[in-house]
Design a protein around this motif. Structure first.
Motif, PDB file in Angstrom:
ATOM      1  N   ARG A   1      -3.106   2.880   5.719  1.00 37.68           N
ATOM      2  CA  ARG A   1      -1.891   3.392   6.357  1.00 37.68           C
ATOM      3  C   ARG A   1      -0.750   2.368   6.345  1.00 37.68           C
ATOM      4  O   ARG A   1       0.407   2.717   6.203  1.00 37.68           O
TER       5      ARG A   1
ATOM      6  N   THR B   1      -1.764  10.988   8.861  1.00 37.27           N
ATOM      7  CA  THR B   1      -3.027  10.361   9.257  1.00 37.27           C
ATOM      8  C   THR B   1      -2.750   9.307  10.320  1.00 37.27           C
ATOM      9  O   THR B   1      -1.878   8.467  10.153  1.00 37.27           O
ATOM     10  N   LYS B   2      -3.499   9.376  11.423  1.00 35.74           N
ATOM     11  CA  LYS B   2      -3.306   8.418  12.519  1.00 35.74           C
ATOM     12  C   LYS B   2      -4.149   7.155  12.346  1.00 35.74           C
ATOM     13  O   LYS B   2      -3.768   6.086  12.811  1.00 35.74           O
ATOM     14  N   SER B   3      -5.318   7.273  11.703  1.00 38.18           N
ATOM     15  CA  SER B   3      -6.198   6.109  11.570  1.00 38.18           C
ATOM     16  C   SER B   3      -5.624   5.119  10.548  1.00 38.18           C
ATOM     17  O   SER B   3      -4.879   5.511   9.647  1.00 38.18           O
TER      18      SER B   3
END
Length: 69
Positions: A9, A41-43
């Motif tokens: 990320r 996507t948060k991760s």
């Protein structure tokens, strides 16, 4: 894939030129090029690629990050 990995990320930011694979293209692996609008996507890491929304509204997972320089 030279340069940065699309699975991290931290390597992706709005305004970045990328190639993504759309949900309907996952079987064929067909890539769609565009510019990142939102990171979905948060991760910090995803093994299949970080999910993003392009400025065109298309959503998919980042497979390649293009160097503008």
């Amino acid at each position: 894939m030279p340069g940065l990995a699309g699975t991290e990320r931290k390597n992706i930011a709005p305004g970045l030129a990328v190639s993504i694979v759309l949900k309907q293209d996952q079987r064929t692996g067909k890539l769609t090029e565009g510019v990142v609008k939102d990171i979905l996507t948060k991760s910090p890491h995803h093994p299949h690629g970080i999910k993003v929304r392009l400025e065109t509204g298309e959503v998919g997972r980042v497979k390649e990050i293009h160097d503008e320089e």
